[in-house]
Design an enzyme around this catalytic site. Sequence first.
Site, PDB file in Angstrom:
ATOM      1  N   ASP A  17       3.559  -0.757  31.403  1.00 26.93           N
ATOM      2  CA  ASP A  17       4.130  -1.511  32.591  1.00 26.93           C
ATOM      3  C   ASP A  17       3.901  -2.892  31.922  1.00 26.93           C
ATOM      4  O   ASP A  17       2.975  -3.290  31.548  1.00 26.93           O
ATOM      5  CB  ASP A  17       3.004  -1.249  33.582  1.00 26.93           C
ATOM      6  N   ASP A  37       3.426   1.223  41.830  1.00 21.42           N
ATOM      7  CA  ASP A  37       5.047   0.925  41.721  1.00 21.42           C
ATOM      8  C   ASP A  37       5.617   1.581  42.850  1.00 21.42           C
ATOM      9  O   ASP A  37       6.453   0.899  43.482  1.00 21.42           O
ATOM     10  CB  ASP A  37       5.338   1.069  40.394  1.00 21.42           C
ATOM     11  N   THR A  43       9.074  -5.786  36.402  1.00 33.26           N
ATOM     12  CA  THR A  43       8.148  -6.738  35.909  1.00 33.26           C
ATOM     13  C   THR A  43       8.939  -7.137  34.467  1.00 33.26           C
ATOM     14  O   THR A  43       9.217  -7.902  33.696  1.00 33.26           O
ATOM     15  CB  THR A  43       7.050  -6.674  35.634  1.00 33.26           C
ATOM     16  N   THR A  44       9.307  -5.776  33.717  1.00 30.25           N
ATOM     17  CA  THR A  44       9.558  -5.961  32.404  1.00 30.25           C
ATOM     18  C   THR A  44      11.066  -6.457  32.563  1.00 30.25           C
ATOM     19  O   THR A  44      11.566  -7.260  31.433  1.00 30.25           O
ATOM     20  CB  THR A  44       9.629  -4.560  31.595  1.00 30.25           C
TER      21      THR A  44
HETATM   22  N1  LIG Z   1      16.591   7.937  34.974  1.00 32.79           N
HETATM   23  C1  LIG Z   1      17.069   6.753  34.876  1.00 32.79           C
HETATM   24  N2  LIG Z   1      18.334   6.753  34.130  1.00 32.79           N
HETATM   25  C2  LIG Z   1      18.903   5.616  33.483  1.00 32.79           C
HETATM   26  N3  LIG Z   1      18.093   4.379  33.908  1.00 32.79           N
HETATM   27  C3  LIG Z   1      16.987   4.224  34.593  1.00 32.79           C
HETATM   28  C4  LIG Z   1      16.349   5.697  35.020  1.00 32.79           C
HETATM   29  N4  LIG Z   1      15.291   5.251  35.608  1.00 32.79           N
HETATM   30  C5  LIG Z   1      15.151   3.964  35.484  1.00 32.79           C
HETATM   31  N5  LIG Z   1      16.186   3.465  34.996  1.00 32.79           N
HETATM   32  C6  LIG Z   1      16.155   1.876  34.990  1.00 32.79           C
HETATM   33  O1  LIG Z   1      15.037   1.490  34.081  1.00 32.79           O
HETATM   34  C7  LIG Z   1      14.796   0.286  34.417  1.00 32.79           C
HETATM   35  C8  LIG Z   1      13.197   0.002  34.829  1.00 32.79           C
HETATM   36  O2  LIG Z   1      12.510   0.167  33.538  1.00 32.79           O
HETATM   37  P1  LIG Z   1      10.749  -0.105  33.626  1.00 32.79           P
HETATM   38  O3  LIG Z   1      10.245   0.363  32.577  1.00 32.79           O
HETATM   39  O4  LIG Z   1      10.411   0.375  34.897  1.00 32.79           O
HETATM   40  O5  LIG Z   1      10.932  -1.516  33.707  1.00 32.79           O
HETATM   41  P2  LIG Z   1      10.585  -2.642  34.830  1.00 32.79           P
HETATM   42  O6  LIG Z   1       9.150  -2.949  34.586  1.00 32.79           O
HETATM   43  O7  LIG Z   1      11.546  -3.735  34.899  1.00 32.79           O
HETATM   44  O8  LIG Z   1      10.490  -1.739  36.215  1.00 32.79           O
HETATM   45  C9  LIG Z   1      15.604  -0.087  35.424  1.00 32.79           C
HETATM   46  O9  LIG Z   1      16.704  -0.814  34.824  1.00 32.79           O
HETATM   47  C10 LIG Z   1      16.034   1.304  35.969  1.00 32.79           C
HETATM   48  O10 LIG Z   1      17.235   1.249  36.692  1.00 32.79           O
HETATM   49 MG   LIG Z   2       9.741  -0.131  36.736  1.00 36.40          MG
END
Ligand SMILES: Nc1ncnc2c1ncn2[C@@H]1O[C@H](COP(=O)(O)OP(=O)(O)O)[C@@H](O)[C@H]1O
Ligand SMILES: [Mg+2]
Length: 546
Positions: free
Chosen positions: A65, A391, A98-99
């Site tokens: 996270d 989240d 956030t990332t």
């Molecule tokens: N099953 C999936 N297939 C492709 N992309 C995904 C999937 N699940 C999440 N994402 C993408 O991963 C990204 C979010 O990653 P995450 O590690 O949760 O970071 P953040 O802290 O930005 O939310 C977003 O761009 C989201 O659309």
């Molecule tokens: Mg996320």
Amino acid sequence: MAGQFSGTPIYILREGSERTAGRDAQRSNIMAAKAVAGAVRTTLGPKGMDKMLVDTMGDVVITNDGVTILKEIDIEHPAAKMMVEIAKTQDQEVGDGTTTAVVLAGELLKQSEALLEQQIHPTVIAAGYRAAADKALEILKGLAITVSAKDEDLLRKIAVTAMTGKGSQSARDELAVMAVEAVRSVVDEDGTVDTDNITVEKKVGGGITDSVLVSGVVIDKDRLHPSMPKSVSGARIALLNAAVEIEKTEVDAKIQITSPNQLQAFLDQEENMLKDMVDRISATGANVLFVQKGIDDLAQHFLAKAGIYTVRRVKKSDMEKLARATGGRVVTSIHEISKDDLGKAGLVEERKVSDEKMTFVEDCDNPKSVSIILRGGTEHVVDELDRAMEDALRVVGVAVQDKQLVAGGGAPEVELALRLRAYASTVGGREQLAIESFADAMEVIPKTLAENAGLDQIDTLVALRSAHEKGMKTAGLDMDTGKPVDMLKLGVVEPLRVKTQAISSATEAAVMILRIDDVIASKSGGPGGAGGMPGGMGGMGGEDFE
Ligand SMILES: Nc1ncnc2c1ncn2[C@@H]1O[C@H](COP(=O)(O)OP(=O)(O)O)[C@@H](O)[C@H]1O
Ligand SMILES: [Mg+2]
């Protein structure tokens, strides 16, 4: 400039102050900001890696996270701290992305380096970035799809996407169902959602499937006395913020007792007063009592005799939740308590959750406050599930409130890059170059998603671009095949606000960092100044100790 004074240095800063100016300042700030983005980029997306963070006390946190990582690590550099702020803002506003926000900001700054090398002034870059961000928000809004609060299936997909990378697939499905149900039960009449009304309790032990959603409140306390009923159905609940005790006199008073009769009378009177208090409560028809303060031993006995399920020393925040869930009112004096103040619940019951007894207040008519008990094998597992749930609750809350979502998996970013490039050509001049750089920066998201999944960045990006050029606006990255796939079909969806907020705050931070051309750091004075303040901790938390 120095003119006739040349040769005589003029000091305007206190001795020991450090100053870096011009390109050096910019370079160092950009480098620090990029380092922060670099620290979290490997965690992005469903195939992102986890980080193990060990604090000075040796406590370990394992997470992917973004905001948690940045809050835990001790950051010194002022520009790096600004990057941490982006993550915090994003977390406060939407609770997810956030990332993404931090990685975007890092990439915007990286792109700006090339522009600076071409002698483009930071002010021009800033103007270009701002114009591009405005355009990006406009485009995103055009891409948004409406989601209704009733569309449980779609809301669950939003929850699952937000929990990406945390817990197993089956765990996410399980949690998503709970998250959606929880949010739907706390929506206010005007459509606003306050996820503070959803309490998440963590309990180590059992498995994720033992997690439950309680339509009401769970208090981490057992009943006061074993002879009180263990379970009360059709509960009428009194909420009291006062002690059920005889008040001690403020001053030292002495009572002269000269005969055994007098002593007995004195004790009797104390007993009578306590009995009277319990009678007053009982007279309202209450069969359950939550007290924020203490309860005298003798009063406990009377309460047990009256068959009232009683819990004492309940946290203030829990009292508020109880009031919301049961429709009762917290009363501050026993003398004021009346029938109208009582709350209602279908069932109040003491139950054991992994060796600990808890009080469940459930089957409330219209529970505006609900609880989730998360279970998992170890503390680290439960903690990460808790962050995943957090989240999920936030994004579902945002989606229900805003009613707008976009595809995920890099789809909106690729579409933005495409359209922003088209927009740039209409602007012209040097700003055009900045807008083009902004467009390129957007693609860092699909590129990083691909990289973290072990896919080829270039191949995947080329395929995505061509899909979008053909009009497939929601084509994103299929993590398993690396091929462009319709993310709506795949069920990878996010609230619109996750994207708009990430772009706004990343742009703001990048512009702010770019516009700094002078860093003047005063020498920290006083004893222990060198250690500085604990990085990344300032400003947050510490508000609700209750
Ligand atoms: N099953 C999936 N297939 C492709 N992309 C995904 C999937 N699940 C999440 N994402 C993408 O991963 C990204 C979010 O990653 P995450 O590690 O949760 O970071 P953040 O802290 O930005 O939310 C977003 O761009 C989201 O659309
Ligand atoms: Mg996320």
